[in-house]
Design an enzyme around this catalytic site. Structure first.
Site, mmCIF file in Angstrom:
data_model
loop_
_atom_site.group_PDB
_atom_site.id
_atom_site.type_symbol
_atom_site.label_atom_id
_atom_site.label_comp_id
_atom_site.label_asym_id
_atom_site.label_seq_id
_atom_site.Cartn_x
_atom_site.Cartn_y
_atom_site.Cartn_z
ATOM 1 N N SER A 67 37.969 25.058 49.057
ATOM 2 C CA SER A 67 39.076 24.385 49.865
ATOM 3 C C SER A 67 38.552 23.695 51.122
ATOM 4 C CB SER A 67 40.150 25.381 50.112
ATOM 5 O OG SER A 67 41.134 25.102 49.305
ATOM 6 N N LYS A 70 38.733 20.209 51.796
ATOM 7 C CA LYS A 70 40.031 19.692 51.930
ATOM 8 C C LYS A 70 40.042 18.828 53.268
ATOM 9 C CE LYS A 70 42.963 22.549 48.964
ATOM 10 N NZ LYS A 70 42.237 23.030 47.904
ATOM 11 N N TYR A 193 39.007 15.642 42.876
ATOM 12 C CA TYR A 193 39.565 16.534 43.657
ATOM 13 C C TYR A 193 38.396 18.060 43.040
ATOM 14 C CZ TYR A 193 41.892 21.085 44.934
ATOM 15 O OH TYR A 193 42.161 22.139 45.380
ATOM 16 N N TYR A 245 45.096 29.569 54.739
ATOM 17 C CA TYR A 245 46.448 29.954 53.751
ATOM 18 C C TYR A 245 47.707 30.226 54.331
ATOM 19 C CZ TYR A 245 42.166 29.499 50.675
ATOM 20 O OH TYR A 245 41.067 29.039 50.278
ATOM 21 N N VAL A 263 37.950 29.614 48.387
ATOM 22 C CA VAL A 263 37.817 30.943 47.676
ATOM 23 C C VAL A 263 36.493 31.121 47.220
ATOM 24 C CG1 VAL A 263 40.291 30.732 46.932
ATOM 25 C CG2 VAL A 263 38.452 29.343 45.610
#
Ligand code: GLU
Length: 315
Positions: A67, A70, A193, A245, A263
């Site tokens: 992540s 992102k 992605y 998160y 993760v």
């Protein structure tokens, strides 16, 4: 250039502080390839604007960025599609839900809440495709530039594993496609992605990137402006409010740095004008954050006075 002894000692102490907590962590298994992560590993790296690099523990070990990508996707989307188009597809609000939650897509708004959760990142990913012949090439090239390493590459095993286990992300992409939110076919968007999540990095790479963010997009080693300051401001703000998160609020209180976790066990953090930081420890807590990384950053923030509201007083 001179080594800062205080930082060297703080890093050693941060490792000692974090290690005892690490056995509470569990490596991610929902992407089968990530289950191979070694929960005893801990790497911490700091890079400062004077060109110094401070490494503690497993700093060469590569792991998939997950992540943390992102943030790079958001930079690329803002560069490619611009502010108005990107934020017509995705919001700016924290969710308080899990990173892979889809509950708010239908109940509150069809727009994903922010670019740091899966649904939001899938929407920003779609903004990187239009008019670009090789969107993954553009992403990889930007990641290499921000991390300062030309040999960063795709981890094909992780990509295949994500691709095969990606039903939940596909479900979100197809839902957003049905709401006309995606600028490209859902299957192509999720494939891109997954690739973005599957590049391999180490903490030295991420600390370099964190330093570029800390210097408002400029690489202090070369003086080159790699990212426009207005884009850096948006990315750091969303990292601060949504990057950890559904523990982003707690992390902001306890650590007080814009950060993004993945993760794969990595955490990227940035201390304004002062340093880039990165940690790696694959054991995760219930919310998906690396336990070793969290404790190490909490220690470093307190010890080095990095909290953005630490209330510096002139001496
Ligand atoms: N590739 C992962 C997924 O989409 C990223 C999750 C994360 O690191 O938070 O599920």
């Amino acid at each position: 250039m001179s080594r800062d002894k205080h930082i060297e000692i703080a890093l050693q102490d941060a490792e000692r502080y974090a290690r005892p907590h690490m056995d509470q962590g569990k490596v991610a298994t929902y992407i089968p390839e990530l289950a191979k992560g070694d929960p005893t590993k801990l790497g911490i790296c700091i890079r400062t604007p004077d060109g110094e690099e401070y490494c503690q523990g497993d700093c060469q070990t590569e792991f998939s960025i997950q992540s943390i990508s992102k943030t790079i996707t958001l930079i690329l989307a803002l560069q490619t599609a611009g502010y108005d188009r990107v934020f017509s597809k995705v919001g700016m609000e924290p969710t308080g839900d899990a990173f892979n939650s889809m509950i708010r897509l239908e109940t509150l708004t069809t727009h994903p809440m922010n670019p740091m959760i899966n649904a939001g990142a899938i929407a920003t990913t779609s903004c990187c495709i239009k008019g670009c012949a090789d969107p993954f090439g553009a992403f990889l090239s930007l990641a290499r530039t921000l991390c300062g390493r030309e040999t960063i590459r795709l981890n094909k095993e992780v990509f295949t594993s994500e691709y095969q286990a990606g039903g939940r992300n596909r479900a979100m992409a197809y839902f957003m496609q049905s709401e006309n939110l995606l600028e490209w076919d859902a299957e192509d968007v999720v494939e891109l992605y997954f690739k973005m999540c599957s590049i391999n990095v180490n903490v030295r790479d991420l600390a370099h990137y964190g330093l570029v963010l800390a210097c408002n997009g400029k690489d202090p080693a070369t003086g080159r402006q790699l990212v426009d300051p207005w884009i850096c401001r948006i990315v750091k703000t969303l990292m601060m409010t949504c990057g950890m998160y559904d523990a982003s609020g707690e992390f902001a209180v306890k650590v007080g740095l814009p950060a993004k976790s993945g993760v794969g066990g990595g955490i990227l953090a940035s201390a304004e004008g002062r340093m880039g930081l990165a940690t790696f420890a694959p054991g995760l807590d219930k919310r998906g954050n690396s336990i070793g990384g969290w404790y190490a950053l909490e220690f470093l923030s307190q010890n080095l006075g990095l909290h953005c509201f630490s209330g510096h007083t002139e001496e």
